[in-house]
Write an enzyme that holds these catalytic residues in place. Structure first.
Site, PDB file in Angstrom:
ATOM      1  CD  GLU A 211      -4.829  23.433 -38.027  1.00 52.65           C
ATOM      2  OE1 GLU A 211      -4.159  23.293 -39.059  1.00 52.65           O
ATOM      3  OE2 GLU A 211      -5.181  24.540 -37.583  1.00 52.65           O
ATOM      4  CB  CYS A 245       0.168  17.800 -42.350  1.00 55.90           C
ATOM      5  SG  CYS A 245       0.848  19.174 -41.422  1.00 55.90           S
TER       6      CYS A 245
END
Ligand code: NAD
Length: 462
Positions: A211, A245
């Site tokens: 991720e 993010c």
């Protein structure tokens, strides 16, 4: 190799064989225990998040703790059906057989997490690991030290280390762990370190979920509702002081809309984060470390020297690592701020004359973790068809990650594999094919001596 890490890893390897037999009820009991532990320590968790990132309680509750409750509740509700073997059909080549896919626990997993959502990004993968019947070793980030210390303490005091263990420490501890033959590695963090994780995993052929990050663009088009877009972008960009993010990294918009948009963004920043004309720090996070603060300052100064205009903000307060929400216009594609993920509260705005040209620029860059578009549905679909990204929200930002029915993950440089809900369960499971041969076994027809008539018949069939 620290003997403690080696000892716990071996204990987990032994335990993981027993956990293969764990029932849905046993796994749910463990998830409920985790939930109660969090509930009993919520105040301490908020305190730690405030220490690390000055997260306002509301923000910390919503994006960290309640998010994890949501993941736990979703797993509790759906685990029985996730674990159930899925029957699949047979084909001519497997006539007379019964077939199913069995979700087998991968075994011993490693979860390495970053500092920006230090609670959620450690515990949410753990929920999936538990749901899938895995043992797990956790390695939170050294930069969010208050949250990491608290979580490792809570885990160590409440779970058997042969099932769930937690090690604090920096990259060297992560590297030590990565030298072990884990069955699965779930890494959340930068693209750069993601490459090292994949390299280490390759040595043992451990499977990985990565991720990662990237520059997530927001594309505003002619038919966008500009005020709504400005409000949503300000919320998504400045949440956690830009250290998200999937935060909007930069804005692309038609040239004739820029002036109005900048005005609206300023109004929304004032509405959300200011009291009497001043930044209200009770509502706004800080930068995680002096190193990141200096990087962001440098990036902004260089971009301004390269010809960008400061349209709003620009205050960098080193004493408490606060960077005011900052807007840059007249930003060139080759300027410093467009070369790396910003990961801070600085928003560059680039205008375009033609949407196709804007899409060409986006496609010339690494595939992002998120791509946002504010448009009517036809234009939004065109943008989706002509680009590639981990995920997309149309006429909104961030919230695609809050729906556990959707997989969350990147593509290429922004990650591989996905998480949340069933997709998290799947990341920690092996989809094992199981075929049962029946009493009438048609397969004998293909054994030697060869029946060339059968081949002729098959040829006609294909
Ligand atoms: P970080 O520096 O805290 O690193 C993440 C983890 O990797 C830490 O536990 C750290 O100890 C470990 N690490 C650091 N160097 C290492 C090395 N050489 N070898 C092995 N392990 C190492 O966090 P970060 O990387 O700065 O996190 C920010 C990045 O994470 C951003 O790019 C952001 O976009 C990305 N991110 C992605 C997601 C997502 O869900 N895709 C979520 C949050 C953050």
């Amino acid at each position: 190799m620290s003997s403690q890490i080696q000892k716990i890893f071996e204990a987990q390897q032994a335990r993981s064989i027993q956990l293969r037999l764990s029932t849905a009820e046993e796994r749910k009991a463990k998830l409920l225990k985790l939930k109660s532990l969090i509930q009993a320590n919520e105040d301490e968790i908020y305190q730690a998040l405030a220490t690390d990132l000055r997260k306002p309680l509301f923000e910390a509750a919503l994006t960290e703790v309640y998010f994890v409750y949501g993941e736990i509740d979703f797993a509790l509700k759906n685990l029985n059906s996730w674990m159930k073997p899925k029957k699949v059909k047979a084909t001519l080549a497997s006539l007379s057989t019964r077939n199913k896919i069995v979700y087998e626990p991968k075994g011993v997993s490693l979860i390495i997490s970053p500092w920006n959502y230090p609670f959620q990004l450690l515990i949410s993968p753990l929920v999936s690991a538990i749901a899938a019947g895995n043992c797990a070793i956790l390695k939170p980030s050294e930069l969010s030290s208050a949250t990491s210390a608290l979580l490792c303490k809570l885990i160590s005091n409440n779970f058997d280390p042969s099932e769930i263990a937690c090690f604090e420490g920096d990259a060297s501890v992560a590297q030590e762990l990565l030298s072990l033959p884990f069955d699965h590695i779930f890494y959340t963090g930068s693209t750069q370190v993601g490459k090292l994780v994949m390299e280490a995993a390759a040595k043992h052929l451990s499977s990985v979920t990565l991720e990662l990050g990237g520059k997530s663009p927001v594309i505003i088009t002619e038919k966008a509702q500009l005020e709504k877009a400005a409000e949503k972008i300000v919320w998504g960009k400045f949440l956690n002081a830009g250290q998200t993010c999937i935060a909007p990294d930069y804005i692309l918009l038609p040239e004739n809309m820029q002036e109005k948009f900048v005005q609206l963004v300023q109004q929304k920043i004032e509405k959300f984060y200011q009291q009497n004309g001043h930044l209200d720090k009770a509502l706004y996070g800080k930068i995680i470390s002096i190193k990141h603060f200096e990087r962001l300052k440098q990036l902004t100064e260089t971009t301004l020297k390269q010809g960008a205009q400061l349209s709003f903000g620009g205050n960098f307060e080193v004493n408490d690592l606060t960077i005011e929400p900052t807007l840059l216009t007249e930003v060139a594609w080759d300027s410093a701020i467009m070369q790396e993920e910003i990961f801070g509260p600085i928003l560059p705005i680039i205008s375009y004359q033609n949407l196709d040209e804007a899409l060409r620029q986006v496609n010339a860059r690494p595939k992002p973790l998120a791509l946002y578009v504010f448009a009517d549905s036809d234009t939004a679909d065109k943008v989706i068809r002509h680009t590639s990204a981990g995920g997309t929200a149309v006429n909104d930002v961030l919230i695609h990650m809050s729906n556990p029915h959707l997989p969350f993950g990147g593509i290429g440089p922004s990650g591989s594999g996905s998480c949340h809900g069933f997709y998290g369960f799947k990341a920690f499971s092996h989809e094992r094919s199981v075929l049962y041969q029946g009493a009438i076994d048609f397969n004998q027809m293909v054994y030697p001596p060869f029946n060339m008539g059968l081949l002729k018949w098959l040829k006609k069939l294909f």
